[in-house]
Design a protein around this motif. Structure first.
Motif, PDB file in Angstrom:
ATOM      1  N   LYS A 387      -2.439  16.994  -2.695  1.00  0.00           N
ATOM      2  CA  LYS A 387      -3.306  16.536  -3.604  1.00  0.00           C
ATOM      3  C   LYS A 387      -3.485  15.043  -3.489  1.00  0.00           C
ATOM      4  N   THR A 388      -4.822  14.707  -3.467  1.00  0.00           N
ATOM      5  CA  THR A 388      -5.203  13.405  -3.764  1.00  0.00           C
ATOM      6  C   THR A 388      -5.684  12.890  -5.012  1.00  0.00           C
ATOM      7  N   ILE A 389      -5.160  11.574  -5.530  1.00  0.00           N
ATOM      8  CA  ILE A 389      -5.438  11.148  -6.885  1.00  0.00           C
ATOM      9  C   ILE A 389      -6.191  10.012  -6.715  1.00  0.00           C
ATOM     10  N   ILE A 390      -7.288   9.860  -7.342  1.00  0.00           N
ATOM     11  CA  ILE A 390      -8.241   8.676  -7.242  1.00  0.00           C
ATOM     12  C   ILE A 390      -8.379   8.238  -8.645  1.00  0.00           C
ATOM     13  N   GLY A 391      -8.185   6.954  -8.850  1.00  0.00           N
ATOM     14  CA  GLY A 391      -8.263   6.491 -10.118  1.00  0.00           C
ATOM     15  C   GLY A 391      -9.531   6.338 -10.663  1.00  0.00           C
ATOM     16  N   ASP A 392     -10.004   5.193 -11.888  1.00  0.00           N
ATOM     17  CA  ASP A 392     -10.841   4.933 -12.372  1.00  0.00           C
ATOM     18  C   ASP A 392     -11.500   3.738 -11.586  1.00  0.00           C
ATOM     19  N   ALA A 393     -12.777   3.726 -11.804  1.00  0.00           N
ATOM     20  CA  ALA A 393     -13.548   2.467 -11.218  1.00  0.00           C
ATOM     21  C   ALA A 393     -13.255   2.164  -9.633  1.00  0.00           C
ATOM     22  N   VAL A 394     -12.867   3.430  -8.986  1.00  0.00           N
ATOM     23  CA  VAL A 394     -12.464   3.150  -7.589  1.00  0.00           C
ATOM     24  C   VAL A 394     -13.816   3.184  -6.593  1.00  0.00           C
ATOM     25  N   PHE A 395     -13.812   2.271  -5.610  1.00  0.00           N
ATOM     26  CA  PHE A 395     -15.042   2.397  -4.688  1.00  0.00           C
ATOM     27  C   PHE A 395     -14.645   3.178  -3.485  1.00  0.00           C
ATOM     28  N   VAL A 396     -14.908   4.165  -3.055  1.00  0.00           N
ATOM     29  CA  VAL A 396     -14.694   4.725  -1.939  1.00  0.00           C
ATOM     30  C   VAL A 396     -15.817   4.533  -0.771  1.00  0.00           C
ATOM     31  N   GLY A 397     -15.687   4.074   0.193  1.00  0.00           N
ATOM     32  CA  GLY A 397     -16.774   3.678   1.172  1.00  0.00           C
ATOM     33  C   GLY A 397     -17.176   4.889   1.828  1.00  0.00           C
ATOM     34  N   SER A 398     -18.381   4.886   2.812  1.00  0.00           N
ATOM     35  CA  SER A 398     -18.588   5.829   3.467  1.00  0.00           C
ATOM     36  C   SER A 398     -17.747   6.374   4.292  1.00  0.00           C
ATOM     37  N   ASP A 399     -17.553   7.646   4.889  1.00  0.00           N
ATOM     38  CA  ASP A 399     -16.765   8.050   6.223  1.00  0.00           C
ATOM     39  C   ASP A 399     -15.294   7.638   5.887  1.00  0.00           C
ATOM     40  N   VAL A 408      -4.934   6.709  -4.977  1.00  0.00           N
ATOM     41  CA  VAL A 408      -5.750   5.525  -4.914  1.00  0.00           C
ATOM     42  C   VAL A 408      -5.724   4.747  -6.103  1.00  0.00           C
ATOM     43  N   ASN A 409      -5.100   3.677  -6.678  1.00  0.00           N
ATOM     44  CA  ASN A 409      -5.138   3.403  -7.849  1.00  0.00           C
ATOM     45  C   ASN A 409      -6.355   2.689  -8.544  1.00  0.00           C
ATOM     46  N   ASN A 410      -6.562   2.598  -9.873  1.00  0.00           N
ATOM     47  CA  ASN A 410      -7.662   2.053 -10.420  1.00  0.00           C
ATOM     48  C   ASN A 410      -8.333   0.719 -10.019  1.00  0.00           C
ATOM     49  N   GLY A 411      -9.591   0.996  -9.837  1.00  0.00           N
ATOM     50  CA  GLY A 411     -10.140  -0.617  -9.354  1.00  0.00           C
ATOM     51  C   GLY A 411     -10.089  -0.736  -7.904  1.00  0.00           C
ATOM     52  N   LYS A 422      -1.456   5.751   3.093  1.00  0.00           N
ATOM     53  CA  LYS A 422      -0.630   5.385   2.232  1.00  0.00           C
ATOM     54  C   LYS A 422      -1.514   4.997   0.888  1.00  0.00           C
ATOM     55  N   ASP A 423      -0.477   5.154  -0.086  1.00  0.00           N
ATOM     56  CA  ASP A 423      -1.248   4.716  -1.720  1.00  0.00           C
ATOM     57  C   ASP A 423      -2.042   3.346  -1.403  1.00  0.00           C
ATOM     58  N   VAL A 424      -2.810   3.223  -2.282  1.00  0.00           N
ATOM     59  CA  VAL A 424      -3.743   1.991  -2.323  1.00  0.00           C
ATOM     60  C   VAL A 424      -3.594   1.410  -3.760  1.00  0.00           C
ATOM     61  N   SER A 425      -3.096   0.160  -3.719  1.00  0.00           N
ATOM     62  CA  SER A 425      -2.929  -0.496  -4.771  1.00  0.00           C
ATOM     63  C   SER A 425      -3.954  -0.888  -5.870  1.00  0.00           C
ATOM     64  N   GLU A 426      -3.843  -1.018  -7.184  1.00  0.00           N
ATOM     65  CA  GLU A 426      -4.822  -1.295  -8.307  1.00  0.00           C
ATOM     66  C   GLU A 426      -5.349  -2.441  -7.714  1.00  0.00           C
ATOM     67  N   ASP A 427      -6.997  -2.449  -7.676  1.00  0.00           N
ATOM     68  CA  ASP A 427      -7.922  -3.353  -7.569  1.00  0.00           C
ATOM     69  C   ASP A 427      -7.759  -4.389  -6.083  1.00  0.00           C
ATOM     70  N   ALA A 428      -7.134  -3.386  -5.201  1.00  0.00           N
ATOM     71  CA  ALA A 428      -6.933  -3.919  -3.957  1.00  0.00           C
ATOM     72  C   ALA A 428      -8.045  -3.404  -2.787  1.00  0.00           C
TER      73      ALA A 428
END
Ligand code: UD1
Ligand code: CA
Length: 449
Positions: A387-399, A408-411, A422-428
């Motif tokens: 499973k992939t978990i993507i938070g709120d207000a995340v911006f996933v770029g193209s490709d 992928v945490n919020n923001g 690896k997991d991505v920290s909030e707002d990073a």
């Protein structure tokens, strides 16, 4: 009593005729449902050709299945069931390959039987070929039925035909069926011979006309099956239009199941609806869409060429064109899913957008998140799914590839072209990209002579 033991030779099919499908249900299921809608009595089905497949097709129905080992005629088929039926009952005889018969016509027939003990449904056809003809005496009383193969030239000119539908008092029927013989051109036990026997016993044949001559048509080949399908679809389409749905072309609309509607739904051409679909208010469905087992809330726009299977769609979502939504997907309100996007086991939060060329499978996406063009969840390692978990207000770029399991945490922002492992920290900002370099005056390859 539904007779369904015949072979259906002219279907040229490995599937028993009564299991061929009309508007997404078997022919037999249609007949069963109509029978059930007019009676609380036990329903019996005589089966034979196709064997156990026929009963197995309706495991949950309250049916007594009676096997007719050899198909020796309609009278013989009925005879197999009669020991089961109390004398005081009336028997209504239906056919597994005549699926369009309506409850109105059948109710009239049942009433006719209550009056005299023998109700017979007839119809007038311009082309009566193939049917048994109704013989009446000089004052118009029915005195017999003659099968086409046994009929004289004069009898063949009669346009009043036996639809096959009959309702007969069981005690009478038992007596007459026991006396049937097969001395006719087909060496079959004809149910129709009970008519002359009834007349001999001073029972009046109470004939009624079918509501329409289409509903009594049997299905013997695939062309007749297609005709029945078109007729049935048009009736469904008209029913929906009268309930307030706009169909851009009722001749190009297919409902193979149940459609529950709200107000002001618009459905463009070549839409196929299967299973159970529920539409809220102001839903519009573009051309060439396929919807199966979907619940769609108000003000949703589904653009052309989209497929949605087993999903729940929230208010004001915009889907397609060319979107594919696979089972166990939930879109909350205001979600946009654009072209060439595939979703599977996806939960997408309010206001999120996945607009172009993306695969999101086994994923939870939060609110107001944007998934860029070509972003992919790598949910499968060849053996297991993650499973992939993507938070709120995340911006996933193209490709971007997100290799699951990953969060992928919020923001957070993911730069275009990044492979997330690896997991991505909030707002990073996460970026995994080789530095761009240049080779000056690059000599392009040239075509070999
Ligand atoms: C029958 C009628 C005919 C009528 C026509 C209407 C008889 C003798 N003739 O002719 O008057 O105009 O229907 O369509 O009844 N079946 C069985 N077991 C059998 C034989 C038939 O279950 O042994 C079932 C078939 O699956 C079919 C139905 O009974 O659904 C009618 O049988 P079919 O042989 O097609 O009768 P028709 O010759 O069409
Ligand atoms: Ca027939």
């Amino acid at each position: 009593m539904i007779l369904a033991a015949g072979q259906g030779t002219r279907m040229y099919s490995d599937c028993p005729k009564v299991l061929h499908s009309l508007a997404g249900q078997t022919l037999l299921e249609h007949v069963y449902q109509t029978a059930e809608s007019i009676t609380h009595r036990q329903i019996y089905v005589v089966y034979g050709h196709g064997g156990q497949q026929v009963p197995d097709s309706m495991p949950d129905r309250d049916i007594v299945w009676i096997k007719q080992e050899q198909q020796l005629g309609t009278g013989h088929a009925v005879k197999q069931v009669l020991p089961e039926i109390p004398d005081a009952n009336d028997v209504l005889i239906l056919y597994g390959d005549v699926p369009l018969i309506t409850d109105e016509s059948l109710s009239t027939l049942v009433t006719a039987c209550k009056e005299t003990g023998f109700g017979l449904m007839t119809a007038y056809l311009d082309d009566p070929r193939g049917y048994g003809r109704i013989i009446r005496d000089e004052i118009g009383k029915v005195i017999g039925i003659v099968e086409e193969k046994d009929a004289s030239d004069e009898e063949r000119r009669i346009c009043e035909i036996n639809t096959g539908f009959m309702a007969i008092k069981a005690s009478h029927l038992k007596k007459w069926v026991a006396a049937l013989d097969n001395s006719n051109s087909q060496n079959e036990y004809y149910l129709t011979d009970t008519v002359a026997m009834a007349v001999a016993d001073n029972v009046t044949i109470n004939s009624v006309l079918a509501e329409s001559s289409i509903e009594i048509k049997g299905i013997n080949n695939r062309a007749q099956l297609a005709d029945a399908e078109r007729y049935y679809q048009l009736i469904q389409a008209h029913h929906l239009m009268h309930q307030g749905v706009t169909l851009m072309d009722p001749a190009r609309f297919d409902l193979r199941g149940e459609l529950e509607i709200g107000r002001d739904n618009t459905i463009d051409v070549n839409v196929v609806i299967e299973g159970r679909v529920k539409l809220g208010n102001q839903v519009s469905i573009g051309a060439n869409c396929y919807l199966k087992d979907v619940i769609i809330d108000d003000d949703v726009e589904i653009k052309p060429n989209s497929m949605i299977d087993n999903a729940v769609i929230g208010k004001r979502c915009v889907i397609g064109p060319f979107a594919r939504i696979r089972p166990d997907t939930t879109l909350n309100d205001n979600v946009h899913v654009g072209n060439f996007v595939e979703l599977k086991k996806a939960e997408v939060g309010d206001g999120s957008k996945i607009n172009h060329l993306s695969y999101m499978g086994d994923v939870h996406i939060g609110k107001d998140t944007n998934i860029g063009a070509g972003a992919i969840t790598c949910n499968y390692d060849g053996a297991n799914k993650y499973k992939t978990i993507i938070g709120d207000a995340v911006f996933v770029g193209s490709d971007v590839q997100m290799i699951a399991p990953v969060k992928v945490n919020n923001g957070a922002t993911i730069a275009a072209g990044t492979t997330i492992t690896k997991d991505v920290s909030e707002d990073a900002l996460a970026i995994s990209r080789n530095k761009q370099r240049e080779i000056d005056n690059w000599p392009r390859p040239v075509k070999k002579k």
